[in-house]
Each structure stands twice: as structure tokens, then as C-alpha cells.
Scaffold this motif. Structure first.
Motif, PDB file in Angstrom:
ATOM      1  N   ALA A 121      96.652  32.081 -27.120  1.00 33.30           N
ATOM      2  CA  ALA A 121      95.749  31.752 -28.221  1.00 33.30           C
ATOM      3  C   ALA A 121      95.307  30.297 -28.263  1.00 33.30           C
ATOM      4  N   PRO A 122      96.181  29.300 -27.990  1.00 35.14           N
ATOM      5  CA  PRO A 122      95.731  27.906 -28.109  1.00 35.14           C
ATOM      6  C   PRO A 122      94.682  27.496 -27.093  1.00 35.14           C
ATOM      7  N   GLY A 123      94.395  28.313 -26.102  1.00 36.80           N
ATOM      8  CA  GLY A 123      93.364  27.964 -25.132  1.00 36.80           C
ATOM      9  C   GLY A 123      93.737  28.227 -23.695  1.00 36.80           C
ATOM     10  N   SER A 124      94.902  28.840 -23.452  1.00 29.58           N
ATOM     11  CA  SER A 124      95.301  29.132 -22.080  1.00 29.58           C
ATOM     12  C   SER A 124      94.440  30.228 -21.468  1.00 29.58           C
ATOM     13  N   VAL A 125      93.916  31.116 -22.302  1.00 31.49           N
ATOM     14  CA  VAL A 125      93.036  32.184 -21.829  1.00 31.49           C
ATOM     15  C   VAL A 125      91.771  32.157 -22.669  1.00 31.49           C
ATOM     16  N   LYS A 126      90.606  32.137 -22.008  1.00 35.71           N
ATOM     17  CA  LYS A 126      89.329  32.120 -22.709  1.00 35.71           C
ATOM     18  C   LYS A 126      88.351  33.010 -21.972  1.00 35.71           C
ATOM     19  N   ASP A 127      87.761  33.948 -22.705  1.00 36.83           N
ATOM     20  CA  ASP A 127      86.768  34.864 -22.140  1.00 36.83           C
ATOM     21  C   ASP A 127      87.295  35.555 -20.876  1.00 36.83           C
ATOM     22  N   GLY A 128      88.546  35.977 -20.908  1.00 31.84           N
ATOM     23  CA  GLY A 128      89.126  36.699 -19.787  1.00 31.84           C
ATOM     24  C   GLY A 128      89.505  35.840 -18.610  1.00 31.84           C
ATOM     25  N   THR A 129      89.500  34.518 -18.794  1.00 35.45           N
ATOM     26  CA  THR A 129      89.822  33.598 -17.710  1.00 35.45           C
ATOM     27  C   THR A 129      91.051  32.776 -18.078  1.00 35.45           C
ATOM     28  N   LEU A 130      91.959  32.606 -17.119  1.00 37.33           N
ATOM     29  CA  LEU A 130      93.148  31.791 -17.320  1.00 37.33           C
ATOM     30  C   LEU A 130      92.788  30.330 -17.069  1.00 37.33           C
ATOM     31  N   LEU A 131      92.977  29.488 -18.069  1.00 34.39           N
ATOM     32  CA  LEU A 131      92.638  28.065 -17.969  1.00 34.39           C
ATOM     33  C   LEU A 131      93.889  27.280 -17.570  1.00 34.39           C
ATOM     34  N   LEU A 132      93.829  26.614 -16.426  1.00 32.30           N
ATOM     35  CA  LEU A 132      95.042  26.068 -15.836  1.00 32.30           C
ATOM     36  C   LEU A 132      95.635  24.886 -16.584  1.00 32.30           C
ATOM     37  N   SER A 133      94.825  24.033 -17.145  1.00 30.43           N
ATOM     38  CA  SER A 133      95.383  22.832 -17.800  1.00 30.43           C
ATOM     39  C   SER A 133      96.315  23.200 -18.951  1.00 30.43           C
ATOM     40  N   PRO A 134      95.864  23.994 -19.926  1.00 29.67           N
ATOM     41  CA  PRO A 134      96.806  24.381 -20.982  1.00 29.67           C
ATOM     42  C   PRO A 134      97.906  25.313 -20.478  1.00 29.67           C
ATOM     43  N   PHE A 135      97.591  26.151 -19.489  1.00 26.85           N
ATOM     44  CA  PHE A 135      98.603  27.046 -18.927  1.00 26.85           C
ATOM     45  C   PHE A 135      99.772  26.254 -18.357  1.00 26.85           C
ATOM     46  N   ASN A 136      99.473  25.185 -17.645  1.00 31.67           N
ATOM     47  CA  ASN A 136     100.525  24.421 -16.976  1.00 31.67           C
ATOM     48  C   ASN A 136     101.323  23.525 -17.910  1.00 31.67           C
ATOM     49  N   THR A 137     100.910  23.424 -19.161  1.00 29.91           N
ATOM     50  CA  THR A 137     101.718  22.663 -20.121  1.00 29.91           C
ATOM     51  C   THR A 137     102.864  23.511 -20.681  1.00 29.91           C
ATOM     52  N   LEU A 138     102.815  24.820 -20.461  1.00 32.77           N
ATOM     53  CA  LEU A 138     103.869  25.702 -20.975  1.00 32.77           C
ATOM     54  C   LEU A 138     105.127  25.570 -20.127  1.00 32.77           C
ATOM     55  N   PRO A 139     106.294  25.806 -20.717  1.00 37.20           N
ATOM     56  CA  PRO A 139     107.523  25.857 -19.915  1.00 37.20           C
ATOM     57  C   PRO A 139     107.418  26.968 -18.874  1.00 37.20           C
ATOM     58  N   LEU A 140     108.129  26.806 -17.769  1.00 39.48           N
ATOM     59  CA  LEU A 140     108.024  27.731 -16.647  1.00 39.48           C
ATOM     60  C   LEU A 140     108.228  29.194 -17.043  1.00 39.48           C
ATOM     61  N   PRO A 141     109.273  29.565 -17.798  1.00 37.31           N
ATOM     62  CA  PRO A 141     109.437  30.986 -18.129  1.00 37.31           C
ATOM     63  C   PRO A 141     108.263  31.551 -18.923  1.00 37.31           C
ATOM     64  N   ARG A 142     107.652  30.707 -19.773  1.00 34.69           N
ATOM     65  CA  ARG A 142     106.527  31.191 -20.571  1.00 34.69           C
ATOM     66  C   ARG A 142     105.258  31.284 -19.730  1.00 34.69           C
ATOM     67  N   ARG A 143     105.111  30.420 -18.730  1.00 27.20           N
ATOM     68  CA  ARG A 143     103.981  30.554 -17.807  1.00 27.20           C
ATOM     69  C   ARG A 143     104.084  31.878 -17.038  1.00 27.20           C
ATOM     70  N   THR A 144     105.273  32.167 -16.542  1.00 27.65           N
ATOM     71  CA  THR A 144     105.492  33.411 -15.808  1.00 27.65           C
ATOM     72  C   THR A 144     105.231  34.617 -16.700  1.00 27.65           C
ATOM     73  N   ASN A 145     105.716  34.556 -17.923  1.00 28.37           N
ATOM     74  CA  ASN A 145     105.517  35.654 -18.872  1.00 28.37           C
ATOM     75  C   ASN A 145     104.038  35.830 -19.198  1.00 28.37           C
ATOM     76  N   LEU A 146     103.322  34.730 -19.397  1.00 28.32           N
ATOM     77  CA  LEU A 146     101.893  34.815 -19.701  1.00 28.32           C
ATOM     78  C   LEU A 146     101.120  35.365 -18.512  1.00 28.32           C
ATOM     79  N   LEU A 147     101.481  34.949 -17.303  1.00 29.96           N
ATOM     80  CA  LEU A 147     100.773  35.448 -16.124  1.00 29.96           C
ATOM     81  C   LEU A 147     100.993  36.949 -15.958  1.00 29.96           C
ATOM     82  N   ARG A 148     102.220  37.432 -16.190  1.00 26.39           N
ATOM     83  CA  ARG A 148     102.471  38.877 -16.136  1.00 26.39           C
ATOM     84  C   ARG A 148     101.587  39.608 -17.150  1.00 26.39           C
ATOM     85  N   HIS A 149     101.543  39.079 -18.361  1.00 28.92           N
ATOM     86  CA  HIS A 149     100.733  39.691 -19.418  1.00 28.92           C
ATOM     87  C   HIS A 149      99.261  39.689 -19.018  1.00 28.92           C
TER      88      HIS A 149
END
Length: 313
Positions: A250-278
Motif C-alpha cells: 500500500a505505501p507505494g511498493s506496488v503501483k498499477d500492477g508494477t512492483l516499484l523497487l525503491s520502496p520494495f527494497n526498504t522493507l526487511p528481507l522476510p517482508r520483501r520475500t513475502n511481498l514478492l510471493r504475494h
């Protein structure tokens, strides 16, 4: 006394009525229920239980769908059995023949399942009801555990999930044991067909059913029930992980069906992995194994804004 009052009914018609009634109350316009009918004992029991529940006042419009995989010399006879059964019960019936491909790559069970679900996806109903029961759930958990699955795999089969935009797949028997179904159909002298492949222990699910679970039962009381409970607990955890992924997107890691890397990479590793699976599940993409998924996350952490990495799934 309270425990006795809350004990589930032994009548499967009561059980399916209790399953569908709150759903029909929530979605009164969604009354079309299609049964995935193989002709085997479990699906025959589900169809008959729904017919009985409808006669007792459950406001559903019933139909049945049979998939002829063409893998057994008896396949056409099973289709004819399902046709005759539905005619006798006054249930509209559809039979679809499929060609099962990709057996060498995926194995017989997975290839047949893929062909079957392609037909299920064309089902013109609000609810597609499958007859998977508690013992099937235990077998699925063991299969996924032995594949090294994560929490989603350990949740095994959900009681309810969206099949497509119009149809919801449901499993009304998921808390019913194989023994209960056997007793119910025997008491009513119902007829069904036996799939000869069920005795083939070269198939992994059959091996677990006929060799592993009976052996476990010699030491552990009712292992199928315990494994099904474990799957339920894993399902709760998987649901929480999905909720966390939605919150992280929701904060901006995904927009219009696209994964945005800058906010994605600020997440802790387990949450990045979990978000990518989702993210992959939301896009109906094949889930890579855990090592490849970890490598994708690692590379995404190092990629430059100008690069365009490609990962084969």
C-alpha cells in the motif's frame, strides 16, 4: 451438554446445508451450485447430500460437471454412470472430455489436475463444489510438506477460494472424514464407480493414503484429523502473511500492477520475500522454489534503476 449440542450432524445433507446457508444469506443472488462429479464415492455423496438438502429447503440451483480425462479404459463408462445418475436425480449435467498433456514434465497427477481445472474454470455457476474431505486434506499437507513447501503449501486446500471472477470454488466436506462419508453412502445404499488407479501406490497420494497414514495410525491417534488441524493453523498464518503483503504494498511498493523497487527494497528481507510471493500469486505466475525466489530478491536489492532484469518463471 453444550459440547453435544455443538457436535456436527452425521447427516451429510445437514452438513452441506450448514455450509451453504450462511453463504447464501450473504449473497442471496448467488444460488447456482455445480458439483464436480467424478463418479467416485465422495463426489456422489456430495451431489446426493446437496439434492437432499435442496429437497429440505436449501435454495440452490444444482448442476453437475464431469471431466473425462481419457486415462483409463473405464473412462467412458464413468461418464455414462454420471450421466445416468444426474438424470435419475433431475440434475442438469455436463460432460467434457480433455486431453491430458505434459505428463512427462509434471507427472500424471499434476497434468490431469491442470486439465481438469481448465474445464472447471468454464463452469457457469456461482459455486463449484468439490468433494475433498478431511483425509484428502491430510494427504495434501503431507505431499506439500515433502516437497518442502512454505506456509501456503502447508495450508493445503482452502475451504473456499475464487476460481475466477464469477465462480467461487468451495469444499463443503473439508471437515468430514472419509469414514463418515463411507458410513453415509453405505447406509443409503448409494452406487458409485471405483477408479482402478486408486490402488496404484506408484502415485504419491495413493502411497500416502494406503501405506503412510495407516502406519502413522498405529502410533498416533487419528493422524488425518491432526494433520488437517495443522493445515488449518497454517492457513491462518498464510492469511496473516497475505494481509501483511497487502499492507506493505500500500505505501507505494506496488503501483498499477508494477512492483516499484525503491520502496520494495526498504522493507526487511522476510517482508520483501513475502511481498514478492504475494505479487506473483496475484499475477497468476508460477511460484519458483525458495532458492530461486531468494536469488530474485537478492538481485533486486542490487539492481540499478537503469537496468531491466528478467527472471524466467
Amino acid at each position: 451438554m453444550a459440547a453435544a449440542r455443538n457436535k456436527p450432524s452425521t447427516d451429510l445433507a445437514d452438513r452441506v446445508a450448514a455450509f451453504f446457508s450462511p453463504r447464501l444469506a450473504l449473497y442471496p443472488q448467488r444460488r447456482r451450485v455445480c458439483v464436480g462429479l467424478s463418479g467416485g464415492r465422495d463426489s456422489v455423496a456430495l451431489l446426493r447430500a446437496l439434492v437432499d438438502a435442496r429437497a429440505a429447503g436449501l435454495p440452490v440451483e444444482l448442476s453437475a460437471l464431469h471431466v473425462n480425462h481419457g486415462l483409463s479404459p473405464q473412462a467412458d463408462r464413468w461418464s455414462l454412470f454420471c450421466t445416468d445418475l444426474c438424470n435419475a436425480l433431475g440434475v442438469p449435467f455436463r460432460c467434457e472430455a480433455v486431453v491430458v498433456s505434459g505428463i512427462a514434465a509434471d507427472g500424471l497427477e499434476d497434468a490431469a489436475r491442470r486439465a481438469r481445472y481448465a474445464v472447471f474454470d468454464t463452469c457457469a455457476a456461482d459455486w463449484l463444489a468439490l468433494a475433498h474431505h478431511r483425509d484428502d486434506q491430510a494427504e495434501t499437507l503431507l505431499l506439500n510438506l515433502l516437497r518442502g513447501a512454505g506456509v501456503d503449501g502447508l495450508a493445503a486446500m482452502p475451504e473456499e477460494r475464487a476460481l475466477n471472477a464469477a465462480t467461487c470454488l468451495v469444499r463443503p466436506f473439508l471437515d468430514v472424514s472419509r469414514e463418515e462419508i463411507e458410513a453415509w453412502v453405505t447406509a443409503r445404499k448409494l452406487q458409485w464407480v471405483e477408479d482402478d488407479s486408486n490402488a496404484d501406490t506408484r502415485l504419491r497420494r495413493n502411497f500416502l493414503r494406503t501405506e503412510v497414514l495407516p502406519l502413522l495410525a498405529t502410533t498416533f491417534p487419528d493422524p488425518a484429523a491432526a494433520l488437517a488441524r495443522a493445515a488449518s493453523h497454517a492457513g491462518e498464518t498464510a492469511a496473516l502473511a497475505d494481509q501483511l503483503a497487502v499492507a506493505d504494498a500500500a505505501p507505494g511498493s506496488v503501483k498499477d500492477g508494477t512492483l516499484l523497487l525503491s520502496p520494495f527494497n526498504t522493507l526487511p528481507l522476510p517482508r520483501r520475500t513475502n511481498l514478492l510471493r504475494h505479487f506473483l500469486r496475484q499475477h497468476a505466475l508460477r511460484m519458483p522454489d525458495s532458492r530461486y525466489l531468494a536469488e530474485i530478491v537478492r538481485q533486486l536489492a542490487d539492481v540499478s534503476p537503469a537496468s531491466a532484469p528478467v527472471f524466467a518463471l
